[in-house]
Design a protein around this motif. Structure first.
Motif, PDB file in Angstrom:
ATOM      1  N   GLY A 474       5.886 -17.341  -3.451  1.00  0.00           N
ATOM      2  CA  GLY A 474       6.996 -16.758  -4.183  1.00  0.00           C
ATOM      3  C   GLY A 474       8.274 -17.557  -4.067  1.00  0.00           C
ATOM      4  O   GLY A 474       9.346 -17.066  -4.415  1.00  0.00           O
ATOM      5  N   LYS A 475       8.158 -18.790  -3.557  1.00  0.00           N
ATOM      6  CA  LYS A 475       9.286 -19.730  -3.413  1.00  0.00           C
ATOM      7  C   LYS A 475      10.312 -19.256  -2.388  1.00  0.00           C
ATOM      8  O   LYS A 475      11.480 -19.637  -2.435  1.00  0.00           O
ATOM      9  N   GLN A 476       9.888 -18.444  -1.451  1.00  0.00           N
ATOM     10  CA  GLN A 476      10.765 -18.025  -0.368  1.00  0.00           C
ATOM     11  C   GLN A 476      10.603 -18.983   0.811  1.00  0.00           C
ATOM     12  O   GLN A 476       9.513 -19.487   1.084  1.00  0.00           O
ATOM     13  N   LEU A 477      11.697 -19.210   1.520  1.00  0.00           N
ATOM     14  CA  LEU A 477      11.658 -19.915   2.798  1.00  0.00           C
ATOM     15  C   LEU A 477      11.796 -18.847   3.874  1.00  0.00           C
ATOM     16  O   LEU A 477      12.885 -18.330   4.127  1.00  0.00           O
ATOM     17  N   MET A 478      10.658 -18.463   4.464  1.00  0.00           N
ATOM     18  CA  MET A 478      10.581 -17.305   5.349  1.00  0.00           C
ATOM     19  C   MET A 478      10.589 -17.760   6.804  1.00  0.00           C
ATOM     20  O   MET A 478       9.971 -18.760   7.167  1.00  0.00           O
ATOM     21  N   ILE A 479      11.297 -16.993   7.641  1.00  0.00           N
ATOM     22  CA  ILE A 479      11.354 -17.244   9.074  1.00  0.00           C
ATOM     23  C   ILE A 479      11.078 -15.934   9.807  1.00  0.00           C
ATOM     24  O   ILE A 479      11.365 -14.845   9.277  1.00  0.00           O
ATOM     25  N   TYR A 480      10.489 -16.008  10.972  1.00  0.00           N
ATOM     26  CA  TYR A 480      10.158 -14.836  11.795  1.00  0.00           C
ATOM     27  C   TYR A 480       9.132 -13.918  11.131  1.00  0.00           C
ATOM     28  O   TYR A 480       8.833 -12.844  11.656  1.00  0.00           O
ATOM     29  N   GLY A 481       8.641 -14.277   9.979  1.00  0.00           N
ATOM     30  CA  GLY A 481       7.650 -13.467   9.295  1.00  0.00           C
ATOM     31  C   GLY A 481       8.206 -12.404   8.375  1.00  0.00           C
ATOM     32  O   GLY A 481       7.461 -11.826   7.591  1.00  0.00           O
ATOM     33  N   ASN A 482       9.521 -12.148   8.436  1.00  0.00           N
ATOM     34  CA  ASN A 482      10.072 -11.093   7.565  1.00  0.00           C
ATOM     35  C   ASN A 482      11.500 -11.350   7.104  1.00  0.00           C
ATOM     36  O   ASN A 482      12.086 -10.535   6.404  1.00  0.00           O
ATOM     37  N   LYS A 483      12.088 -12.473   7.504  1.00  0.00           N
ATOM     38  CA  LYS A 483      13.431 -12.834   7.054  1.00  0.00           C
ATOM     39  C   LYS A 483      13.344 -14.044   6.129  1.00  0.00           C
ATOM     40  O   LYS A 483      12.495 -14.925   6.325  1.00  0.00           O
ATOM     41  N   CYS A 484      14.230 -14.093   5.152  1.00  0.00           N
ATOM     42  CA  CYS A 484      14.207 -15.185   4.183  1.00  0.00           C
ATOM     43  C   CYS A 484      15.553 -15.877   4.103  1.00  0.00           C
ATOM     44  O   CYS A 484      16.605 -15.245   4.286  1.00  0.00           O
ATOM     45  N   LEU A 485      15.514 -17.193   3.820  1.00  0.00           N
ATOM     46  CA  LEU A 485      16.732 -17.934   3.523  1.00  0.00           C
ATOM     47  C   LEU A 485      17.323 -17.366   2.238  1.00  0.00           C
ATOM     48  O   LEU A 485      16.612 -17.181   1.248  1.00  0.00           O
ATOM     49  N   ASP A 486      18.627 -17.115   2.246  1.00  0.00           N
ATOM     50  CA  ASP A 486      19.249 -16.256   1.241  1.00  0.00           C
ATOM     51  C   ASP A 486      20.622 -16.801   0.867  1.00  0.00           C
ATOM     52  O   ASP A 486      21.387 -17.215   1.743  1.00  0.00           O
ATOM     53  N   ALA A 487      20.921 -16.844  -0.427  1.00  0.00           N
ATOM     54  CA  ALA A 487      22.277 -17.158  -0.891  1.00  0.00           C
ATOM     55  C   ALA A 487      23.089 -15.876  -0.789  1.00  0.00           C
ATOM     56  O   ALA A 487      22.867 -14.918  -1.536  1.00  0.00           O
ATOM     57  N   TYR A 488      24.027 -15.854   0.146  1.00  0.00           N
ATOM     58  CA  TYR A 488      24.716 -14.625   0.512  1.00  0.00           C
ATOM     59  C   TYR A 488      25.375 -13.954  -0.694  1.00  0.00           C
ATOM     60  O   TYR A 488      26.063 -14.598  -1.491  1.00  0.00           O
ATOM     61  N   ASN A 489      25.121 -12.643  -0.809  1.00  0.00           N
ATOM     62  CA  ASN A 489      25.715 -11.816  -1.853  1.00  0.00           C
ATOM     63  C   ASN A 489      25.423 -12.347  -3.250  1.00  0.00           C
ATOM     64  O   ASN A 489      26.217 -12.203  -4.170  1.00  0.00           O
ATOM     65  N   LYS A 490      24.253 -13.014  -3.383  1.00  0.00           N
ATOM     66  CA  LYS A 490      23.823 -13.557  -4.673  1.00  0.00           C
ATOM     67  C   LYS A 490      24.820 -14.586  -5.219  1.00  0.00           C
ATOM     68  O   LYS A 490      24.979 -14.739  -6.428  1.00  0.00           O
ATOM     69  N   ASN A 508      17.939 -14.862  -5.435  1.00  0.00           N
ATOM     70  CA  ASN A 508      18.814 -15.544  -4.481  1.00  0.00           C
ATOM     71  C   ASN A 508      18.093 -15.869  -3.175  1.00  0.00           C
ATOM     72  O   ASN A 508      18.679 -16.470  -2.279  1.00  0.00           O
ATOM     73  N   GLN A 509      16.819 -15.478  -3.086  1.00  0.00           N
ATOM     74  CA  GLN A 509      15.978 -15.858  -1.943  1.00  0.00           C
ATOM     75  C   GLN A 509      14.837 -16.783  -2.374  1.00  0.00           C
ATOM     76  O   GLN A 509      13.890 -16.983  -1.619  1.00  0.00           O
ATOM     77  N   GLN A 510      14.931 -17.335  -3.563  1.00  0.00           N
ATOM     78  CA  GLN A 510      13.891 -18.240  -4.055  1.00  0.00           C
ATOM     79  C   GLN A 510      14.467 -19.645  -4.168  1.00  0.00           C
ATOM     80  O   GLN A 510      15.599 -19.835  -4.632  1.00  0.00           O
ATOM     81  N   TRP A 511      13.655 -20.623  -3.761  1.00  0.00           N
ATOM     82  CA  TRP A 511      14.125 -21.998  -3.646  1.00  0.00           C
ATOM     83  C   TRP A 511      13.103 -22.958  -4.227  1.00  0.00           C
ATOM     84  O   TRP A 511      11.893 -22.785  -4.026  1.00  0.00           O
ATOM     85  N   ASN A 512      13.584 -23.947  -4.918  1.00  0.00           N
ATOM     86  CA  ASN A 512      12.737 -25.041  -5.372  1.00  0.00           C
ATOM     87  C   ASN A 512      12.843 -26.181  -4.368  1.00  0.00           C
ATOM     88  O   ASN A 512      13.947 -26.669  -4.088  1.00  0.00           O
ATOM     89  N   VAL A 513      11.707 -26.566  -3.818  1.00  0.00           N
ATOM     90  CA  VAL A 513      11.651 -27.731  -2.920  1.00  0.00           C
ATOM     91  C   VAL A 513      11.260 -28.925  -3.786  1.00  0.00           C
ATOM     92  O   VAL A 513      10.119 -29.029  -4.244  1.00  0.00           O
ATOM     93  N   GLY A 521      18.601 -23.618  -5.206  1.00  0.00           N
ATOM     94  CA  GLY A 521      18.449 -22.183  -5.409  1.00  0.00           C
ATOM     95  C   GLY A 521      17.968 -21.882  -6.813  1.00  0.00           C
ATOM     96  O   GLY A 521      18.522 -22.390  -7.787  1.00  0.00           O
ATOM     97  N   VAL A 522      16.927 -21.052  -6.938  1.00  0.00           N
ATOM     98  CA  VAL A 522      16.414 -20.678  -8.257  1.00  0.00           C
ATOM     99  C   VAL A 522      17.497 -19.966  -9.060  1.00  0.00           C
ATOM    100  O   VAL A 522      17.648 -20.186 -10.263  1.00  0.00           O
ATOM    101  N   GLN A 523      18.259 -19.112  -8.399  1.00  0.00           N
ATOM    102  CA  GLN A 523      19.304 -18.362  -9.103  1.00  0.00           C
ATOM    103  C   GLN A 523      20.512 -19.227  -9.428  1.00  0.00           C
ATOM    104  O   GLN A 523      21.028 -19.213 -10.539  1.00  0.00           O
ATOM    105  N   SER A 524      20.966 -20.013  -8.457  1.00  0.00           N
ATOM    106  CA  SER A 524      22.236 -20.728  -8.602  1.00  0.00           C
ATOM    107  C   SER A 524      22.099 -22.123  -9.181  1.00  0.00           C
ATOM    108  O   SER A 524      23.039 -22.649  -9.796  1.00  0.00           O
TER     109      SER A 524
END
Length: 557
Positions: A474-490, A508-513, A521-524
């Motif tokens: 889903g293009k998320q960069l996930m850490i700890y198994g349940n947290k995602c890298l996120d562009a704050y406040n969209k 805002n939690q989806q990223w293109n590598v 950022g997919v959104q930004s």
């Protein structure tokens, strides 16, 4: 709304009392994904502990209701087993009042239709061990004035100008729940946030006098983005227009539309719920498969479950669907999370995941929106799980077995499969490091924090879990198994902070590598950037317009 023949919101209500201040504070602290919620006034609505469950009159009866109709439905809620399954509210929607008041401004009802008045019907509902709900409008004139359905137009059937008087009267009558619609508010161009805050405060003042908290259901159909402010004043807020309009047959397209419109996971927490409207399961024209799909979507969302079918004519299939204890448990889970989309390998074949209380537990909805049956795969990495996990189908009440890495099953066209998956939370350092080309340092979460809103930084690579990321389908960069890298406040502007947040499937939690080493950022469309082109430990990670600098180049290894 505002269109002739268009029937606006029909929903529920949320509570009144003192717990709201703490809940609002918790919501404000977690507001990294949404507009911060202002603290409510000292007197305000109380908070329910789980999404409200019950029955509401509108979908089946519209405005053609009276005491006999309501009593029959209350009786059927008990005899059918819905009460034992957790359904408790019997909510009287529009049609109970035609706008008449006495010389003192108190609401007057037709006692031929409501013998003994509204207190008598509330007492009857309570005598069955159930809770009673009632309905009004935030404006001067309610929906029955603008959209008469089965009764003449009723001017003055809203509560504007009488908030304190009406909500005190509802509480004195014994009502536990009040749904406040928006027809008058919409026609008058009221500010929804201000109007509903005043209503919430009135409920609080009523509770202070009577000792009876009332659930306040904000029903402004998603107008003026209630998910940004309603959690501070209510326990539930409508996110869309009606799921069915007067005179219509049930539609799966409308179910999907309302489901999609309710996707605001960062607004939702225990005691505060996005409301995609009342259920139409069991109404004429819907099959058992459609009923299961519909209820499954509401359960994965953690939405209020307010049945709208005629309980006195309910089929055994409908009864079994509405009382499925395992499905209800998903909806009522104590964490109060909203399930979010975590994968869509093929357009229209979607995977939604909801984190449940307890270790390594997820509810998963496999939703096939396409016109043909097909396989849908759920991967444990998309759920934040590692190793093997066991799978159970909740509608068939069967265990599928234990699987390593993923599970695949065929889902019929326009239907959904609802599962629970039990495995191991991905808390080990499995994953990859994200290493800066310029700095040689890793993207790191300071002190291994798991707090939402913690900003990412550069630090010497050490291979610890707070530097290990999983790039999901889903293009998320996930850490700890349940947290995602996120562009704050969209955020989509230069300097937006890059943080961790509960994974929620938003863009805002989806990223293109990218092959050039950038992460965008997919959104930004902006690049992940080491702030100021610095290379020292502690350098903050932000978003910035993509350029040629090596402070925007990263290697996953």
């Amino acid at each position: 709304m505002g269109i002739v023949g268009f029937r606006p919101g029909r929903t529920r209500a949320v509570v009144a009392g003192a717990l709201i201040a703490l809940a609002a504070l918790a919501t404000a602290v977690s507001a990294g994904q949404a507009t911060a919620v202002a603290a409510p006034a000292a007197a305000a609505a109380a908070v329910v502990s789980a999404p409200p469950m019950g029955w509401a009159s509108w979908n089946t009866f519209a405005a053609q209701i009276n005491a006999n109709v309501i009593k029959a439905q209350a009786d059927a809620m008990v005899s059918s087993g819905l009460k034992d399954a957790g359904y408790q509210y019997v909510n009287i929607d529009e049609g109970w009042w035609q706008g008449t008041r006495d010389g003192a401004g108190n609401i007057v009802v037709d006692t031929n239709e409501w013998p003994g008045g509204m207190k008598a019907i509330a007492d009857y509902i309570h005598s069955k061990g159930l809770k009673a709900g009632i309905y009004t409008d935030a404006g001067r004139d309610g929906c029955g004035y603008y959209f008469p359905t089965g009764r003449p137009a009723a001017p003055g059937s809203g509560s504007e100008g009488h908030y304190d008087q009406d909500f005190l009267q509802f509480s004195q009558w014994g009502f536990d729940f009040v749904k406040v619609d928006w027809c008058g508010g919409d026609a008058e161009g009221l500010n929804a946030r201000n109007a509903y805050q005043a209503i919430s405060d009135s409920i609080g003042r009523a509770t202070a006098q009577t000792g009876r908290p009332m659930v306040l259901s904000i029903c402004n159909w998603g107008r003026q983005n209630p998910w940004d402010w309603a959690p501070g004043m209510s326990s539930m807020w409508r996110t869309s227009a009606d799921i069915i309009y007067f005179g219509e047959s049930p539609s799966m397209d409308r179910v999907l539309t309302n489901f999609d419109a309710a996707q605001h996971p960062t607004a939702q927490s225990a005691g505060h719920y996005n409301d995609p409207d009342m259920l139409i399961a069991g109404m004429p024209g819907f099959t058992a498969a459609q009923n299961r799909t519909h209820v499954g979507m509401w359960a994965i969302s953690g939405a209020p479950l307010l049945a709208g079918n005629n309980l006195t004519q309910m089929s055994s299939d409908t009864r079994a669907i509405l009382t499925n204890r395992e499905v209800i448990a998903v909806d009522q889970d104590s964490l109060g999370r909203q399930g979010t989309r975590v994968a869509e390998d093929q357009t229209g074949r979607q995977v939604y995941s909801k984190t449940l209380s307890g270790s390594g537990r997820r509810a998963v909805l496999l939703l096939n929106r396409t016109g043909s049956a097909g396989n849908i795969t759920v991967r444990w990495s998309d759920l934040g799980l590692t190793g093997s996990a066991t799978v159970r189908n909740l509608w068939t009440a069967t265990d599928a077995g234990s699987f390593s890495g993923s599970y695949t099953t065929s889902v019929p066209a326009h239907e959904a499969v609802l599962l629970t998956v039990a495995g191991t939370d991905g808390s080990s350092p499995a994953g990859v490091s994200i290493v800066g080309t310029q700095s040689g340092r890793c993207i790191d979460i300071n002190n291994s924090s798991t707090t939402n809103g913690t900003q990412a930084q550069l630090w010497d690579c050490g291979g610890q879990a707070n530097q290990k990321w999983t790039y999901t389908s889903g293009k998320q960069l996930m850490i700890y198994g349940n947290k995602c890298l996120d562009a704050y406040n969209k955020g989509t502007t230069n300097g937006t902070t890059v943080v961790i947040w509960d994974c929620n499937g938003q863009t805002n939690q989806q990223w293109n590598v990218n092959t050039n080493g950038t992460i965008t950022g997919v959104q930004s469309g902006l690049c992940v950037d080491a702030s100021g082109a610095a290379t020292a430990n502690g350098t903050k990670i932000i978003l910035w317009t993509c350029g040629n600098g090596t402070n925007q180049r990263w290697t996953l290894r």
